[in-house]
Design an enzyme around this catalytic site. Structure first.
Site, mmCIF file in Angstrom:
data_model
loop_
_atom_site.group_PDB
_atom_site.id
_atom_site.type_symbol
_atom_site.label_atom_id
_atom_site.label_comp_id
_atom_site.label_asym_id
_atom_site.label_seq_id
_atom_site.Cartn_x
_atom_site.Cartn_y
_atom_site.Cartn_z
ATOM 1 C CD GLU A 25 -5.517 -1.076 -2.361
ATOM 2 O OE1 GLU A 25 -6.575 -1.681 -2.597
ATOM 3 O OE2 GLU A 25 -5.062 -0.919 -1.215
ATOM 4 C CB ALA A 141 -6.338 -13.279 0.922
ATOM 5 C CG ASP A 142 -4.535 -7.714 1.765
ATOM 6 O OD1 ASP A 142 -4.949 -8.181 0.700
ATOM 7 O OD2 ASP A 142 -4.918 -6.614 2.239
ATOM 8 C CE LYS A 159 -8.570 2.658 7.732
ATOM 9 N NZ LYS A 159 -8.365 2.208 6.363
#
Ligand code: PSU
Ligand code: MN
Length: 303
Positions: A25, A141-142, A159
């Protein structure tokens, strides 16, 4: 309409040869790390993938095209640019239509990787359910992309700036396999353990590759989240990182940070407050994820 895909020479060659390819990414470059460590890390991650038998394909939007693999010059340009949009599923097409420069999040990278026929993607951490989501509705949205697009994403868990139990619940609701690699615990990015048991565990790249193929063969859409714990020597113990996370969250709230700005803001505050230690750990875990993703990509090619 033909797809606006541009392959770097290296990735074009890999496709022609049927080589293993790992997507990467670009939001981690533009919004996740400061310059120049962002570009240095991006190069080191690409090299790590090459030295483990696969070809890296860093994905970003430039000049109205989806770039699958960046040249040295393109990576430099992206890493130093200051006006780069952070793109997810909602804004990918608009950025392409208007010709802007955009960095792809986990969600947008999955979409582009799938269009390019790439099945594996390495990153640091994924977005998730934010703390306080019961009032803000801030859910990355991931998570929905993992349910929709058939790409296996290797991350170091999520995290603890996020609400990890809620993140696992949403993934389960949407039928996303969450696979801890080599341990039972779901890792929490800087720490090897979140205290939560991961829904699934696998101990080999081969099983992970086979599970993705099986999922697709069953007619199930979507990918898999592989949660790969940070190497022991790079770990920041949870009792050390927790107070820093709490302080960063309080500052975000006091400054009224919301929506897309939340994750980049928290990462920046963590970097400042740990005097760069959070970044050192971040680099170590991304390299570790790159190695595992390369192994999975090789297994997928081997079939
Ligand atoms: N988490 C990290 N580092 C990151 C990101 C998340 O530890 O760089 C980036 C990724 O690109 C991820 C995005 O897809 O932030 C999630 O943003 P949001 O929470 O706004 O969906
Ligand atoms: Mn969000």
């Amino acid at each position: 309409m033909t797809l606006p895909l541009t392959f770097s020479p290296e990735v074009a060659q890999a496709r022609a040869n049927g080589a293993a390819i790992v997507a990467l990414e670009s939001t981690i470059i533009t919004h996740g790390m400061p310059f120049p460590q962002n570009v240095e890390t991006a190069r080191a991650v690409e090299d790590e993938i090459r030295s483990h038998g696969a070809v890296p394909a860093t994905i970003a939007i430039m000049d109205g095209r989806i770039h699958i693999g960046l040249t040295e010059a393109e990576l430099d340009r992206l890493g130093q640019a200051t006006d780069v949009a952070k793109l997810s599923r909602a804004d990918l097409a608009a950025c392409l239509a208007t010709g802007g420069m955009g960095a792809t999040t986990v969600a947008a990278t999955m979409i582009c990787a799938h269009l390019a026929g790439i099945h594996v993607f390495a990153t640091g951490g994924i977005g998730g359910v934010h703390r306080g989501a019961e009032t803000t509705f801030d859910i990355s949205a991931d998570l929905l992309e993992l349910a929709a697009t058939p790409v296996t994403v290797v991350a170091a868990g999520a995290k603890a700036i996020l609400d990890l139990p809620k993140t696992l619940e949403v993934l389960e609701t949407h039928g996303v396999p969450v696979i801890a690699y080599g341990q039972d615990n779901f890792p929490a990015f800087w720490s090897r353990s979140s205290g939560l048991t991961a829904p699934l565990r696998m101990d080999s790249a081969r099983d992970i590759a086979l599970a993705q193929r099986m999922r697709t063969a069953l007619g199930l859409p979507g990918g898999q989240l592989v949660a790969n714990p940070i190497p022991v020597e790079a770990e920041i113990a949870s009792h050390e990182i927790t107070p820093v996370i709490e302080a960063a969250l309080q500052q975000a709230q006091a400054e009224g940070i919301s929506a897309k700005a939340v994750t980049p803001y928290l990462l920046d505050r963590m970097y400042e407050m740990t005097e760069g230690r959070s970044l050192t750990a971040n680099i170590a875990l991304v390299l570790n994820n790159a190695r595992l993703a390369a192994a999975i990509a090789r297994e997928m090619v081997a079939g």
